[in-house]
Design a protein around this motif. Structure first.
Motif, PDB file in Angstrom:
ATOM      1  N   VAL A   1      -0.178  -6.385  -6.970  1.00  0.00           N
ATOM      2  CA  VAL A   1       0.670  -5.198  -7.162  1.00  0.00           C
ATOM      3  C   VAL A   1       0.045  -3.978  -6.495  1.00  0.00           C
ATOM      4  O   VAL A   1       0.739  -3.218  -5.803  1.00  0.00           O
ATOM      5  CB  VAL A   1       0.930  -4.950  -8.658  1.00  0.00           C
ATOM      6  N   ILE A   2      -1.241  -3.794  -6.662  1.00  0.00           N
ATOM      7  CA  ILE A   2      -1.910  -2.636  -6.053  1.00  0.00           C
ATOM      8  C   ILE A   2      -1.765  -2.686  -4.538  1.00  0.00           C
ATOM      9  O   ILE A   2      -1.429  -1.682  -3.900  1.00  0.00           O
ATOM     10  CB  ILE A   2      -3.387  -2.567  -6.497  1.00  0.00           C
ATOM     11  N   ASP A   3      -1.990  -3.861  -3.939  1.00  0.00           N
ATOM     12  CA  ASP A   3      -1.894  -3.931  -2.483  1.00  0.00           C
ATOM     13  C   ASP A   3      -0.453  -3.793  -2.006  1.00  0.00           C
ATOM     14  O   ASP A   3      -0.205  -3.171  -0.968  1.00  0.00           O
ATOM     15  CB  ASP A   3      -2.529  -5.212  -1.939  1.00  0.00           C
ATOM     16  N   ALA A   4       0.503  -4.346  -2.716  1.00  0.00           N
ATOM     17  CA  ALA A   4       1.908  -4.185  -2.325  1.00  0.00           C
ATOM     18  C   ALA A   4       2.294  -2.706  -2.365  1.00  0.00           C
ATOM     19  O   ALA A   4       2.921  -2.197  -1.418  1.00  0.00           O
ATOM     20  CB  ALA A   4       2.816  -5.001  -3.239  1.00  0.00           C
ATOM     21  N   LEU A   5       1.915  -2.002  -3.419  1.00  0.00           N
ATOM     22  CA  LEU A   5       2.242  -0.576  -3.514  1.00  0.00           C
ATOM     23  C   LEU A   5       1.497   0.243  -2.460  1.00  0.00           C
ATOM     24  O   LEU A   5       2.020   1.237  -1.959  1.00  0.00           O
ATOM     25  CB  LEU A   5       1.946  -0.057  -4.925  1.00  0.00           C
ATOM     26  N   ARG A   6       0.305  -0.190  -2.085  1.00  0.00           N
ATOM     27  CA  ARG A   6      -0.418   0.468  -0.988  1.00  0.00           C
ATOM     28  C   ARG A   6       0.337   0.281   0.316  1.00  0.00           C
ATOM     29  O   ARG A   6       0.585   1.226   1.062  1.00  0.00           O
ATOM     30  CB  ARG A   6      -1.833  -0.099  -0.851  1.00  0.00           C
ATOM     31  N   GLN A   7       0.725  -0.967   0.608  1.00  0.00           N
ATOM     32  CA  GLN A   7       1.435  -1.249   1.853  1.00  0.00           C
ATOM     33  C   GLN A   7       2.776  -0.519   1.926  1.00  0.00           C
ATOM     34  O   GLN A   7       3.213  -0.134   3.014  1.00  0.00           O
ATOM     35  CB  GLN A   7       1.655  -2.754   2.004  1.00  0.00           C
ATOM     36  N   LEU A   8       3.407  -0.315   0.789  1.00  0.00           N
ATOM     37  CA  LEU A   8       4.691   0.389   0.745  1.00  0.00           C
ATOM     38  C   LEU A   8       4.531   1.907   0.820  1.00  0.00           C
ATOM     39  O   LEU A   8       5.513   2.634   0.886  1.00  0.00           O
ATOM     40  CB  LEU A   8       5.447   0.013  -0.536  1.00  0.00           C
ATOM     41  N   GLY A   9       3.290   2.387   0.798  1.00  0.00           N
ATOM     42  CA  GLY A   9       3.033   3.819   0.869  1.00  0.00           C
ATOM     43  C   GLY A   9       3.204   4.543  -0.452  1.00  0.00           C
ATOM     44  O   GLY A   9       3.216   5.770  -0.489  1.00  0.00           O
ATOM     45  N   VAL A  10       3.305   3.795  -1.528  1.00  0.00           N
ATOM     46  CA  VAL A  10       3.482   4.396  -2.852  1.00  0.00           C
ATOM     47  C   VAL A  10       2.136   4.835  -3.420  1.00  0.00           C
ATOM     48  O   VAL A  10       2.037   5.869  -4.073  1.00  0.00           O
ATOM     49  CB  VAL A  10       4.194   3.418  -3.810  1.00  0.00           C
ATOM     50  N   LEU A  11       1.098   4.049  -3.166  1.00  0.00           N
ATOM     51  CA  LEU A  11      -0.262   4.412  -3.580  1.00  0.00           C
ATOM     52  C   LEU A  11      -1.032   4.930  -2.367  1.00  0.00           C
ATOM     53  O   LEU A  11      -0.936   4.356  -1.275  1.00  0.00           O
ATOM     54  CB  LEU A  11      -0.997   3.207  -4.173  1.00  0.00           C
ATOM     55  N   HIS A  12      -1.800   5.983  -2.570  1.00  0.00           N
ATOM     56  CA  HIS A  12      -2.560   6.614  -1.500  1.00  0.00           C
ATOM     57  C   HIS A  12      -4.057   6.411  -1.735  1.00  0.00           C
ATOM     58  O   HIS A  12      -4.453   5.826  -2.742  1.00  0.00           O
ATOM     59  CB  HIS A  12      -2.198   8.092  -1.432  1.00  0.00           C
ATOM     60  N   ALA A  13      -4.874   6.903  -0.825  1.00  0.00           N
ATOM     61  CA  ALA A  13      -6.325   6.671  -0.866  1.00  0.00           C
ATOM     62  C   ALA A  13      -6.941   7.085  -2.205  1.00  0.00           C
ATOM     63  O   ALA A  13      -7.730   6.334  -2.783  1.00  0.00           O
ATOM     64  CB  ALA A  13      -7.009   7.397   0.283  1.00  0.00           C
ATOM     65  N   ASN A  14      -6.580   8.253  -2.723  1.00  0.00           N
ATOM     66  CA  ASN A  14      -7.170   8.694  -3.993  1.00  0.00           C
ATOM     67  C   ASN A  14      -6.696   7.825  -5.153  1.00  0.00           C
ATOM     68  O   ASN A  14      -7.429   7.575  -6.102  1.00  0.00           O
ATOM     69  CB  ASN A  14      -6.888  10.171  -4.261  1.00  0.00           C
ATOM     70  N   ASP A  15      -5.453   7.309  -5.079  1.00  0.00           N
ATOM     71  CA  ASP A  15      -4.955   6.395  -6.106  1.00  0.00           C
ATOM     72  C   ASP A  15      -5.747   5.092  -6.064  1.00  0.00           C
ATOM     73  O   ASP A  15      -6.135   4.552  -7.097  1.00  0.00           O
ATOM     74  CB  ASP A  15      -3.475   6.057  -5.884  1.00  0.00           C
ATOM     75  N   LEU A  16      -5.967   4.584  -4.850  1.00  0.00           N
ATOM     76  CA  LEU A  16      -6.692   3.320  -4.696  1.00  0.00           C
ATOM     77  C   LEU A  16      -8.124   3.434  -5.201  1.00  0.00           C
ATOM     78  O   LEU A  16      -8.648   2.498  -5.800  1.00  0.00           O
ATOM     79  CB  LEU A  16      -6.664   2.872  -3.233  1.00  0.00           C
ATOM     80  N   GLU A  17      -8.733   4.582  -4.984  1.00  0.00           N
ATOM     81  CA  GLU A  17     -10.087   4.799  -5.504  1.00  0.00           C
ATOM     82  C   GLU A  17     -10.077   4.749  -7.034  1.00  0.00           C
ATOM     83  O   GLU A  17     -10.934   4.129  -7.649  1.00  0.00           O
ATOM     84  CB  GLU A  17     -10.631   6.141  -5.023  1.00  0.00           C
ATOM     85  N   ALA A  18      -9.082   5.359  -7.644  1.00  0.00           N
ATOM     86  CA  ALA A  18      -8.978   5.356  -9.109  1.00  0.00           C
ATOM     87  C   ALA A  18      -8.715   3.953  -9.652  1.00  0.00           C
ATOM     88  O   ALA A  18      -9.070   3.651 -10.789  1.00  0.00           O
ATOM     89  CB  ALA A  18      -7.884   6.314  -9.562  1.00  0.00           C
ATOM     90  N   LEU A  19      -8.106   3.090  -8.839  1.00  0.00           N
ATOM     91  CA  LEU A  19      -7.771   1.730  -9.263  1.00  0.00           C
ATOM     92  C   LEU A  19      -8.789   0.690  -8.801  1.00  0.00           C
ATOM     93  O   LEU A  19      -8.574  -0.509  -9.008  1.00  0.00           O
ATOM     94  CB  LEU A  19      -6.387   1.350  -8.723  1.00  0.00           C
ATOM     95  N   SER A  20      -9.872   1.118  -8.204  1.00  0.00           N
ATOM     96  CA  SER A  20     -10.830   0.188  -7.597  1.00  0.00           C
ATOM     97  C   SER A  20     -11.435  -0.805  -8.588  1.00  0.00           C
ATOM     98  O   SER A  20     -11.836  -1.902  -8.196  1.00  0.00           O
ATOM     99  CB  SER A  20     -11.942   0.947  -6.872  1.00  0.00           C
ATOM    100  N   SER A  21     -11.475  -0.489  -9.853  1.00  0.00           N
ATOM    101  CA  SER A  21     -12.028  -1.440 -10.828  1.00  0.00           C
ATOM    102  C   SER A  21     -11.057  -2.574 -11.148  1.00  0.00           C
ATOM    103  O   SER A  21     -11.426  -3.546 -11.797  1.00  0.00           O
ATOM    104  CB  SER A  21     -12.434  -0.715 -12.114  1.00  0.00           C
ATOM    105  N   TYR A  22      -9.806  -2.474 -10.672  1.00  0.00           N
ATOM    106  CA  TYR A  22      -8.797  -3.502 -10.923  1.00  0.00           C
ATOM    107  C   TYR A  22      -8.579  -4.435  -9.736  1.00  0.00           C
ATOM    108  O   TYR A  22      -7.928  -5.463  -9.881  1.00  0.00           O
ATOM    109  CB  TYR A  22      -7.451  -2.858 -11.285  1.00  0.00           C
TER     110      TYR A  22
END
Length: 100
Positions: free
Chosen positions: A51-72
């Motif tokens: 889910v995290i990678d799909a939302l990243r690829q769709l442009g819904v999650l950005h770099a700061n979001d991905l950093e916050a989700l890095s433990s998942y």
């Protein structure tokens, strides 16, 4: 959901089913629906990275979001003794056409 800041909603289902609704935005003016089914039903291992990678690829999650989700993502896999024996990470590329 907290990291998304209201950009999407989600619902978990039984046996590895998960749905995400991306709310209308500049990139997705009509919104977007995403559904995921983890075949073996173990959504705790596969769902977060997918889910995290799909939302990243769709442009819904950005770099700061991905950093916050890095433990998942990736999901660390441990054996019964607690030793790290692997990880589960996303390995796909979405074919995205926001115009259709």
């Amino acid at each position: 959901m907290r990291v998304g800041g209201g950009r999407f909603i989600s619902k978990i289902g039984a046996e590895g089913v998960y749905a995400v609704g991306v709310l209308p935005s500049n990139d997705w003016p009509n919104g977007l629906g995403l559904a995921l089914k983890v075949e073996d039903g173990d959504d705790h291992r596969a769902r977060p990275p997918a889910v995290i990678d799909a939302l990243r690829q769709l442009g819904v999650l950005h770099a700061n979001d991905l950093e916050a989700l890095s433990s998942y993502s990736p999901t660390i896999i441990k054996n019964r003794r607690g030793d790290i024996v692997g990880e589960s990470r996303a390995a796909f590329e979405l074919d995205i056409n926001p115009q259709s």
